[in-house]
Write a protein that holds these residues in place. Structure first.
Motif, mmCIF file in Angstrom:
data_model
loop_
_atom_site.group_PDB
_atom_site.id
_atom_site.type_symbol
_atom_site.label_atom_id
_atom_site.label_comp_id
_atom_site.label_asym_id
_atom_site.label_seq_id
_atom_site.Cartn_x
_atom_site.Cartn_y
_atom_site.Cartn_z
ATOM 1 N N GLN A 183 58.459 64.612 67.642
ATOM 2 C CA GLN A 183 58.088 66.037 67.686
ATOM 3 C C GLN A 183 59.389 66.261 65.818
ATOM 4 N N ILE A 184 60.712 65.325 66.918
ATOM 5 C CA ILE A 184 61.137 64.881 65.398
ATOM 6 C C ILE A 184 60.815 64.863 63.776
ATOM 7 N N LEU A 185 59.185 63.632 64.183
ATOM 8 C CA LEU A 185 59.387 62.759 62.757
ATOM 9 C C LEU A 185 58.301 63.679 62.798
ATOM 10 N N LEU A 186 57.742 64.483 63.424
ATOM 11 C CA LEU A 186 56.152 65.365 62.741
ATOM 12 C C LEU A 186 56.640 66.108 63.437
ATOM 13 N N PRO A 187 57.203 67.279 62.516
ATOM 14 C CA PRO A 187 57.653 68.722 64.261
ATOM 15 C C PRO A 187 56.182 69.696 64.172
ATOM 16 N N ALA A 188 55.350 69.438 63.224
ATOM 17 C CA ALA A 188 53.879 70.065 63.583
ATOM 18 C C ALA A 188 53.035 69.551 64.641
ATOM 19 N N CYS A 189 53.303 68.620 64.996
ATOM 20 C CA CYS A 189 52.413 67.734 66.215
ATOM 21 C C CYS A 189 53.435 68.058 67.635
ATOM 22 N N GLU A 190 52.754 68.489 68.171
ATOM 23 C CA GLU A 190 52.850 68.981 70.175
ATOM 24 C C GLU A 190 52.102 67.584 71.011
ATOM 25 N N THR A 191 53.504 67.833 71.975
ATOM 26 C CA THR A 191 52.476 66.512 72.724
ATOM 27 C C THR A 191 52.279 67.423 74.554
ATOM 28 N N LEU A 192 50.946 67.258 74.343
ATOM 29 C CA LEU A 192 50.489 68.358 76.098
ATOM 30 C C LEU A 192 50.203 67.120 77.065
ATOM 31 N N PHE A 193 50.789 67.592 78.279
ATOM 32 C CA PHE A 193 50.736 66.869 79.564
ATOM 33 C C PHE A 193 49.990 67.402 80.224
ATOM 34 N N ILE A 194 48.842 66.086 80.981
ATOM 35 C CA ILE A 194 47.769 67.102 82.553
ATOM 36 C C ILE A 194 48.173 65.973 83.399
ATOM 37 N N THR A 195 48.200 66.460 84.773
ATOM 38 C CA THR A 195 48.572 65.820 85.418
ATOM 39 C C THR A 195 48.075 65.252 85.888
ATOM 40 N N ALA A 196 48.046 63.953 86.746
ATOM 41 C CA ALA A 196 47.316 62.640 86.783
ATOM 42 C C ALA A 196 46.775 63.066 88.916
ATOM 43 N N ALA A 197 45.462 63.477 88.583
ATOM 44 C CA ALA A 197 44.753 63.355 89.552
ATOM 45 C C ALA A 197 45.676 62.370 91.278
ATOM 46 N N PRO A 198 45.725 62.510 92.156
ATOM 47 C CA PRO A 198 46.431 62.091 93.538
ATOM 48 C C PRO A 198 45.759 61.113 93.380
ATOM 49 N N GLU A 199 44.302 60.674 93.757
ATOM 50 C CA GLU A 199 44.684 59.307 93.954
ATOM 51 C C GLU A 199 44.297 58.253 92.443
ATOM 52 N N TYR A 200 44.339 58.938 91.703
ATOM 53 C CA TYR A 200 45.184 58.090 90.388
ATOM 54 C C TYR A 200 46.911 57.604 90.386
ATOM 55 N N SER A 201 47.840 58.601 91.004
ATOM 56 C CA SER A 201 48.699 58.728 90.259
ATOM 57 C C SER A 201 49.695 57.563 90.485
ATOM 58 N N CYS A 202 49.252 56.413 91.781
ATOM 59 C CA CYS A 202 50.010 55.170 91.725
ATOM 60 C C CYS A 202 49.251 54.264 90.989
#
Ligand code: COA
Length: 160
Positions: A106-125
């Motif tokens: 975001q410092i490098l490109l303020p217009a850019c946002e990062t969104l997060f998707i929570t991994a499904a439990p079966e794939y979390s490891c």
């Protein structure tokens, strides 16, 4: 949303990555899975190989394309007019690492946002390096990666 980028080293692309890509693809008109390099990691597969393996994994996802970039993620975003990056979160450890990366981007490109998707439990490891380690000892990785990727890992490990 118009375009989203799902970025990563994807060495290799796992079922966990596929799950995030499928879910992210429902949130936008076009999802770009962007293969990048992490200078702290030595890749097993070349960019071209990773791209090809991902393409074969997403044949059922109509609005998803794959690309690679040997540079800063934000530069790809700027050139391709993308303002949203998607990353998967498996744990608190991921969060602490991802937060730093998102803030730096975001410092490098303020217009850019990062969104997060929570991994499904079966794939979390699942992680790419864990998959490679298990495969290198002849362990079963069938539940962790698509079948063609499991074959490609075995072939690559035999070759090396
Ligand atoms: N399922 C399975 N595995 C998952 C996962 C999921 N849902 N979510 C994360 N992971 C794992 C990956 O398999 C990977 O495992 P590994 O460490 O065993 O290889 C790990 O989480 C994180 O890997 P990845 O998502 O590939 O991130 P990374 O930290 O290796 O690299 C880049 C992140 C490539 C996006 C970053 O380095 C980058 O942007 N590089 C380009 C240069 C740049 O712009 N640098 C500045 C960044 S601020």
């Amino acid at each position: 949303m118009n375009k989203l980028i799902y970025s990563g080293t994807f060495d290799p692309f796992t079922n966990g990555h596929l799950d995030i890509a499928a879910r992210a693809s429902k949130l936008c008109a076009e999802l770009i899975i962007l293969v990048l390099s992490n200078q702290e990691k030595t890749a097993l597969f070349t960019y071209e190989e990773r791209l090809d393996l991902i393409k074969q994994s997403i044949t059922e996802l109509e609005n998803v394309k794959v690309d690679f970039w040997d540079g800063l993620l934000v530069d790809y975003c700027r050139i391709n007019d993308v303002t949203t990056i998607i990353r998967g979160l498996r744990s608190e450890t991921d969060y602490n690492y991802e937060k730093k990366m998102a803030l730096n981007n975001q410092i490098l490109l303020p217009a850019c946002e990062t969104l997060f998707i929570t991994a499904a439990p079966e794939y979390s490891c699942i992680s790419s390096s864990m998959v490679k380690t298990i495969a290198s000892y002849g362990g079963n990785i069938e539940q962790m990666v698509p079948a063609h990727i499991s074959q490609a890992i075995k072939a690559k490990l035999t070759e090396n």
